[in-house]
Design a protein around this motif. Structure first.
Motif, PDB file in Angstrom:
ATOM      1  N   TYR A   1       0.456  -4.604  -0.937  1.00 49.90           N
ATOM      2  CA  TYR A   1      -1.271  -3.343  -0.842  1.00 49.90           C
ATOM      3  C   TYR A   1      -1.984  -3.866  -0.002  1.00 49.90           C
ATOM      4  O   TYR A   1      -2.455  -3.839   0.876  1.00 49.90           O
ATOM      5  CB  TYR A   1      -1.092  -2.581  -1.678  1.00 49.90           C
ATOM      6  CG  TYR A   1      -2.190  -2.178  -1.282  1.00 49.90           C
ATOM      7  CD1 TYR A   1      -1.849  -0.827  -0.414  1.00 49.90           C
ATOM      8  CD2 TYR A   1      -4.160  -1.981  -1.470  1.00 49.90           C
ATOM      9  CE1 TYR A   1      -2.776   0.722  -1.006  1.00 49.90           C
ATOM     10  CE2 TYR A   1      -4.594  -1.235  -1.360  1.00 49.90           C
ATOM     11  CZ  TYR A   1      -4.027  -0.099  -0.865  1.00 49.90           C
ATOM     12  OH  TYR A   1      -5.271   1.423  -0.736  1.00 49.90           O
ATOM     13  N   HIS A   2      -2.684  -5.452  -0.885  1.00 47.61           N
ATOM     14  CA  HIS A   2      -3.936  -6.221   0.021  1.00 47.61           C
ATOM     15  C   HIS A   2      -3.554  -6.581   1.056  1.00 47.61           C
ATOM     16  O   HIS A   2      -4.670  -7.103   1.825  1.00 47.61           O
ATOM     17  CB  HIS A   2      -4.379  -6.888  -1.480  1.00 47.61           C
ATOM     18  CG  HIS A   2      -4.564  -6.137  -2.133  1.00 47.61           C
ATOM     19  ND1 HIS A   2      -5.922  -5.418  -2.589  1.00 47.61           N
ATOM     20  CD2 HIS A   2      -4.205  -6.132  -3.831  1.00 47.61           C
ATOM     21  CE1 HIS A   2      -5.893  -4.502  -3.851  1.00 47.61           C
ATOM     22  NE2 HIS A   2      -5.028  -5.394  -4.794  1.00 47.61           N
ATOM     23  N   SER A   3      -2.100  -7.167   1.453  1.00 49.62           N
ATOM     24  CA  SER A   3      -2.261  -7.935   2.553  1.00 49.62           C
ATOM     25  C   SER A   3      -1.800  -7.078   3.872  1.00 49.62           C
ATOM     26  O   SER A   3      -2.296  -7.621   5.071  1.00 49.62           O
ATOM     27  CB  SER A   3      -0.950  -9.257   2.928  1.00 49.62           C
ATOM     28  OG  SER A   3       0.366  -8.009   2.075  1.00 49.62           O
ATOM     29  N   VAL A   4      -1.658  -5.858   3.424  1.00 50.27           N
ATOM     30  CA  VAL A   4      -1.661  -4.739   3.874  1.00 50.27           C
ATOM     31  C   VAL A   4      -2.590  -4.327   5.410  1.00 50.27           C
ATOM     32  O   VAL A   4      -3.306  -4.342   6.020  1.00 50.27           O
ATOM     33  CB  VAL A   4      -0.323  -3.683   4.002  1.00 50.27           C
ATOM     34  CG1 VAL A   4      -0.358  -2.644   4.842  1.00 50.27           C
ATOM     35  CG2 VAL A   4       0.745  -4.545   4.139  1.00 50.27           C
ATOM     36  N   MET A   5      -3.931  -3.237   3.407  1.00 50.97           N
ATOM     37  CA  MET A   5      -5.054  -3.515   3.501  1.00 50.97           C
ATOM     38  C   MET A   5      -5.793  -3.969   3.930  1.00 50.97           C
ATOM     39  O   MET A   5      -6.825  -3.289   2.655  1.00 50.97           O
ATOM     40  CB  MET A   5      -5.175  -1.604   2.573  1.00 50.97           C
ATOM     41  CG  MET A   5      -3.511  -1.159   2.614  1.00 50.97           C
ATOM     42  SD  MET A   5      -3.453   0.355   4.585  1.00 50.97           S
ATOM     43  CE  MET A   5      -4.680   1.465   4.098  1.00 50.97           C
TER      44      MET A   5
END
Length: 307
Positions: free
Chosen positions: A131-135
Motif C-alpha cells: 500500500y505505502h509503496s503504491v500510494m
C-alpha cells in the motif's frame, strides 16, 4: 450577398412551465437544500484539510469528491434560483454551453474520483504490504490531477462541437445539456455524435472497473472476519456512494433518452435534479458518519465550540 438568417443567441429553459403557483415554496426548499449542500461539503473539506492525521489517500480523494460536489452544484443552483424568481427562464447560448460543461465535467470527475477511491481500497485490502509503496504522495497527486483534467478535456471537446448555428431555441429542461443543444443545431455534426459516444464508452470502463474491484474485494474479505469487518467500516460508504451515483445517473440518462410524454413536469424536474441533490448531500453525511476519524474530529470541534 448575405443570407437573411436570424442568429439565435438566447435559449429558453422550459422545464419550469406550469410551476408558477408554487415557485416561492420551491425557491425556499431549494435554498434550504443548497445551504445544506454547502454546509456538509465545506465541513468535510475543512476537517480533512485542517487535520494532518487525515492527509491519507482515502481522505484526500474524499476531499476532492466534496470539492467536486460544490463545483457541480454551483453550475446549477444559482441559475435555477434566479429562474424561480423570474417571469422568463432564458440563458445565452454561451451560458448554456458553460452550464452544460460544468454539469457534465462534474459528473465525469465524480466517476473518476469514485474509481480512484475503489482502487485505493483495493490496494489497502488486497495488497496491504504494497500500500505505502503504491500510494505515494507523488502518485496520489498524479491520480488527483488526471481525475480532474481528463473530464475537463473530454467535456471541452464535447462542448466545442455544440457551437454550431442553431435553428431552435427551446431546451425542455431546467438546465442545459449538450445533447439537447446539439438537437437544436441546423445541421448534424459527426463529431457531436462520435465524441459523446467516446465519453460514454470511456466512463463505462470506469464503472466496470469499480464493479470488478468491489466484487474482488468482497471475495477476498469473505475468507476472514477481520477483513470483512474492515471492508464494512471503510468500504461500505464507497459502495453506497457508487450505487447512489449510478442510480441517479441512470435515472437521468433514461429520462434524457426515453420518451417523457407520460411523466408530469414535476416528476421530470425531480429526475433532472436528483443527481444535483442527492449525492452532494448524502456523500458527506455517509462518509462523516461511517468513517470514525472524520466523525470524531467533527464531534471534537463541535463539542469544543459548545463547551
Amino acid at each position: 450577398m448575405m443570407d437573411n438568417v436570424t442568429v439565435i443567441t438566447m435559449l429558453t429553459l422550459s422545464g419550469l412551465n406550469g410551476t408558477a403557483n408554487y415557485r416561492v415554496t420551491l425557491f425556499a426548499v431549494t435554498v434550504l437544500c443548497y445551504c445544506v449542500i454547502l454546509l456538509v461539503n465545506v465541513t468535510i473539506i475543512a476537517t480533512i484539510i485542517g487535520d494532518k492525521s487525515l492527509h491519507e489517500p482515502m481522505y484526500i480523494f474524499l476531499c476532492n469528491l466534496c470539492i467536486n460536489g460544490l463545483y457541480g452544484t454551483a453550475g446549477f443552483y444559482p441559475k435555477f434560483l434566479h429562474d424561480l424568481l423570474s417571469s422568463t427562464q432564458v440563458i445565452s447560448h454561451a451560458g448554456c454551453l458553460l452550464q452544460g460543461f460544468v454539469l457534465h465535467s462534474s459528473a465525469c470527475a465524480d466517476a473518476s474520483l469514485l474509481a480512484l477511491m475503489a482502487y485505493d481500497r483495493y490496494v489497502a485490502i488486497c495488497r496491504p504490504l504494497m500500500y505505502h509503496s503504491v500510494m505515494t504522495k507523488q502518485r496520489i497527486s498524479l491520480f488527483v490531477f488526471f481525475a480532474w483534467i481528463v473530464p475537463f478535456y473530454v467535456l471541452f471537446l464535447s462542448t466545442i462541437t455544440s457551437t454550431s448555428r442553431l435553428c431552435g431555441s427551446n431546451i425542455p429542461k431546467i438546465y442545459c445539456v449538450n445533447s439537447l443543444v446539439n438537437n437544436l443545431a441546423c445541421s448534424a455534426s459527426i463529431a457531436a455524435n462520435v465524441i459523446p459516444g467516446f465519453n460514454y464508452t470511456f466512463y463505462t470502463g470506469h464503472a466496470l472497473f469499480v464493479v470488478w474491484t468491489y466484487l474482488y474485494m468482497v471475495k477476498i474479505c469473505l475468507k476472514s472476519k477481520e477483513d470483512m469487518s474492515r471492508f464494512m467500516q471503510t468500504c461500505l460508504p464507497h459502495v453506497f456512494s457508487v450505487t447512489m451515483f449510478t442510480v441517479c445517473l441512470l435515472f437521468d440518462l433514461l429520462y434524457m433518452r426515453l420518451s417523457s410524454r407520460d411523466l408530469s413536469q414535476n416528476v421530470q424536474n425531480f429526475m433532472a435534479m436528483e443527481f444535483l441533490l442527492i449525492p452532494p448531500i448524502i456523500n458527506p453525511l455517509i462518509y462523516g458518519y461511517k468513517l470514525s476519524k472524520i466523525r470524531k474530529r467533527i464531534l471534537h470541534f463541535i463539542c469544543g465550540k459548545c463547551f
